[in-house]
Enzyme design. Structure first.
Site, PDB file in Angstrom:
ATOM      1  N   ALA A 108       3.837   6.420   5.361  1.00 33.38           N
ATOM      2  CA  ALA A 108       3.512   5.715   6.614  1.00 33.38           C
ATOM      3  C   ALA A 108       2.468   4.644   6.363  1.00 33.38           C
ATOM      4  O   ALA A 108       1.613   4.370   7.206  1.00 33.38           O
ATOM      5  CB  ALA A 108       3.025   6.729   7.649  1.00 33.38           C
ATOM      6  N   ASN A 122       1.760   0.563   4.796  1.00 33.59           N
ATOM      7  CA  ASN A 122       2.066  -0.747   5.380  1.00 33.59           C
ATOM      8  C   ASN A 122       3.561  -0.967   5.580  1.00 33.59           C
ATOM      9  O   ASN A 122       3.999  -1.348   6.662  1.00 33.59           O
ATOM     10  CB  ASN A 122       1.500  -1.858   4.489  1.00 33.59           C
ATOM     11  CG  ASN A 122      -0.007  -1.982   4.662  1.00 33.59           C
ATOM     12  OD1 ASN A 122      -0.553  -1.599   5.697  1.00 33.59           O
ATOM     13  ND2 ASN A 122      -0.680  -2.510   3.659  1.00 33.59           N
ATOM     14  N   ASP A 162       3.880  11.320   5.897  1.00 31.97           N
ATOM     15  CA  ASP A 162       2.909  10.878   4.880  1.00 31.97           C
ATOM     16  C   ASP A 162       2.070  12.097   4.491  1.00 31.97           C
ATOM     17  O   ASP A 162       2.002  13.077   5.232  1.00 31.97           O
ATOM     18  CB  ASP A 162       1.992   9.773   5.433  1.00 31.97           C
ATOM     19  CG  ASP A 162       1.377   8.916   4.327  1.00 31.97           C
ATOM     20  OD1 ASP A 162       1.809   7.760   4.150  1.00 31.97           O
ATOM     21  OD2 ASP A 162       0.466   9.419   3.613  1.00 31.97           O
ATOM     22  N   ARG A 193       4.316  -3.865 -12.682  1.00 33.11           N
ATOM     23  CA  ARG A 193       5.222  -2.885 -12.090  1.00 33.11           C
ATOM     24  C   ARG A 193       5.321  -1.636 -12.948  1.00 33.11           C
ATOM     25  O   ARG A 193       5.427  -0.529 -12.447  1.00 33.11           O
ATOM     26  CB  ARG A 193       6.613  -3.492 -11.926  1.00 33.11           C
ATOM     27  CG  ARG A 193       6.688  -4.405 -10.759  1.00 33.11           C
ATOM     28  CD  ARG A 193       8.023  -5.074 -10.592  1.00 33.11           C
ATOM     29  NE  ARG A 193       7.865  -6.150  -9.613  1.00 33.11           N
ATOM     30  CZ  ARG A 193       7.905  -5.982  -8.299  1.00 33.11           C
ATOM     31  NH1 ARG A 193       8.144  -4.805  -7.809  1.00 33.11           N
ATOM     32  NH2 ARG A 193       7.721  -6.980  -7.479  1.00 33.11           N
ATOM     33  N   ASN A 213       4.476   6.869  -9.488  1.00 29.84           N
ATOM     34  CA  ASN A 213       5.459   6.849  -8.406  1.00 29.84           C
ATOM     35  C   ASN A 213       6.672   7.733  -8.691  1.00 29.84           C
ATOM     36  O   ASN A 213       7.294   8.254  -7.767  1.00 29.84           O
ATOM     37  CB  ASN A 213       5.867   5.408  -8.088  1.00 29.84           C
ATOM     38  CG  ASN A 213       4.776   4.690  -7.308  1.00 29.84           C
ATOM     39  OD1 ASN A 213       3.780   5.305  -6.918  1.00 29.84           O
ATOM     40  ND2 ASN A 213       4.934   3.412  -7.087  1.00 29.84           N
ATOM     41  N   ARG A 230      12.514 -15.023   0.558  1.00 30.20           N
ATOM     42  CA  ARG A 230      11.475 -15.879  -0.028  1.00 30.20           C
ATOM     43  C   ARG A 230      12.065 -17.219  -0.488  1.00 30.20           C
ATOM     44  O   ARG A 230      11.511 -18.285  -0.229  1.00 30.20           O
ATOM     45  CB  ARG A 230      10.804 -15.146  -1.197  1.00 30.20           C
ATOM     46  CG  ARG A 230       9.915 -14.023  -0.689  1.00 30.20           C
ATOM     47  CD  ARG A 230       9.299 -13.202  -1.790  1.00 30.20           C
ATOM     48  NE  ARG A 230       8.354 -12.250  -1.193  1.00 30.20           N
ATOM     49  CZ  ARG A 230       7.968 -11.118  -1.770  1.00 30.20           C
ATOM     50  NH1 ARG A 230       8.442 -10.770  -2.952  1.00 30.20           N
ATOM     51  NH2 ARG A 230       7.104 -10.332  -1.167  1.00 30.20           N
ATOM     52  N   HIS A 235      14.245  -7.181  -8.947  1.00 31.69           N
ATOM     53  CA  HIS A 235      13.401  -7.767  -7.932  1.00 31.69           C
ATOM     54  C   HIS A 235      12.213  -8.434  -8.610  1.00 31.69           C
ATOM     55  O   HIS A 235      11.630  -7.886  -9.527  1.00 31.69           O
ATOM     56  CB  HIS A 235      12.955  -6.609  -7.034  1.00 31.69           C
ATOM     57  CG  HIS A 235      11.979  -6.987  -6.005  1.00 31.69           C
ATOM     58  ND1 HIS A 235      12.166  -8.053  -5.176  1.00 31.69           N
ATOM     59  CD2 HIS A 235      10.807  -6.426  -5.660  1.00 31.69           C
ATOM     60  CE1 HIS A 235      11.135  -8.122  -4.362  1.00 31.69           C
ATOM     61  NE2 HIS A 235      10.302  -7.147  -4.633  1.00 31.69           N
TER      62      HIS A 235
END
Ligand SMILES: NC(=O)c1ccc[n+]([C@@H]2O[C@H](COP(=O)([O-])OP(=O)(O)OC[C@H]3O[C@@H](n4cnc5c(N)ncnc54)[C@H](O)[C@@H]3O)[C@@H](O)[C@H]2O)c1
Length: 312
Positions: free
Chosen positions: A10, A12, A33, A88, A95, A151, A175
């Site tokens: 939860a 940004n 979250d 990244r 992650n 973008r 990406h």
């Protein structure tokens, strides 16, 4: 019955997506979250915004994953965001633990869910989600290409002073830095971009797009972009809920398409109620093929690290 959208994280991106989704009136939202009270507080705030708008909405915030049971779509945004100077790759291990742990718990609770992965490195986290969830490849998608398109279109429209909606373009590949823009498929009201701008100018806009995430990170100082990422994710959610059959660039599991195997990467797909309904294969030039292969190799290398570390 309205579809149930589960949002993991939860922060940004997650909370902004919740706002867009609830305000659309298309689905009920459950936002999870690990931080106690925070998702509940944001959910209450979002609910109160719908009262101002006069929308009938259902949203809850929770610290209990069981509240996501029966979700039709699960968007994964939980994890650490990139900080200035952070690559990244640095996010990979941290992650992977977060995403892997959540998907393991959710896969039995939400047997029919379609997963949309946002957490970076997104293509790798999508691979991990597919491997751990055990669902078919139709039901795991990564978000990145739509944001890259937004973008690129932003910068083209700023340069030419034309409406972004009159610009059509396509991107392939990873990406960000490994994005493969398909400039020859980029048109403004059907007229090729090369008739509007010089090769050098186009290359400069492509480069700014590649670094579009980093540009925002360095301006924000803390955190990374979230309005356009959340809107891009919502575009995918909407295409699935409304069975729109939109052609959108998404990261999907490739099994030979575009010469890539056992890897996720961004390609144009048809998105509908089944999730990934079709991969659209385009004939690429040698240069584009090479750029796509480089992008795939970057993802494969990170998948290899995850396998070596026993995360998959
Ligand atoms: N794919 C893309 O194009 C794209 C675009 C923007 C952001 N991102 C990525 O999305 C992720 C989220 O970005 P953000 O700006 O919302 O970050 P954020 O820090 O604002 O939010 C992340 C949230 O995840 C939560 N979290 C951490 N561990 C958790 C766990 N185990 N279970 C549940 N929640 C947990 C945190 O408490 C936090 O609220 C990042 O990895 C970011 O790099 C990807």
């Amino acid at each position: 019955m309205r579809k149930k959208l589960g949002i993991i994280g939860a922060g940004n991106v997650g909370a902004t997506l919740a706002l867009f989704a609830v305000n659309s009136g298309l689905c009920d939202v459950v936002m999870f979250d690990i931080v106690e009270g925070m998702p509940q507080g944001k959910a209450l705030d979002i609910l109160q915004n719908t009262v101002v708008l006069g929308i009938k909405a259902n949203i809850i915030g929770t610290n209990n994953l069981e509240d996501l049971s029966g979700s039709d779509i699960i968007v994964i945004t939980a994890g650490l965001a990139r900080k200035p100077g952070m690559r990244r790759k640095d996010l990979l291990m941290a992650n992977a633990d977060i995403v892997g742990g959540i998907v393991k718990k959710l896969s039995s609770q939400c047997p029919d869910a379609i997963y949309i992965v946002v957490t970076n490195p997104m293509d790798v986290m999508a691979y991990l989600t597919l491997a751990i969830s055990g669902v078919g490849r139709q039901r795991v998608l990564g978000m990145g290409g739509i944001l890259d398109l937004s973008r690129f279109k932003t910068f083209i429209s700023m340069e030419l002073g034309v409406a972004p909606k009159d610009i059509e373009t396509l991107v392939l590949g990873g990406h960000g830095l490994y994005m493969v823009p398909l400039v020859r498929f980029t048109t403004v009201k059907g007229i090729p971009l090369s008739k509007w701008l010089s090769k050098e100018k186009i290359e400069a806009l492509v480069q700014r797009t590649r670094e579009g995430g980093a540009e925002i990170v360095s301006l924000l100082k803390t955190g990374s972009a979230y309005y356009a990422p959340a809107q891009s994710t919502f575009e995918m959610v909407k295409a699935i809920i409304l069975d729109e059959k939109r052609i959108l660039p998404c990261s999907v599991y490739l099994d030979g398409e575009y010469g890539a195997k056992d890897v996720f990467n961004g390609v144009p797909v048809i998105l509908g109620k089944q999730g990934l309904e079709k991969i659209i294969e385009l004939e690429l030039t040698d240069e584009e093929k090479q750029a796509f292969a480089n992008s795939t190799e970057e993802v494969s290398n990170m998948i290899k690290i995850l396998k070596e570390e026993g995360k998959i």
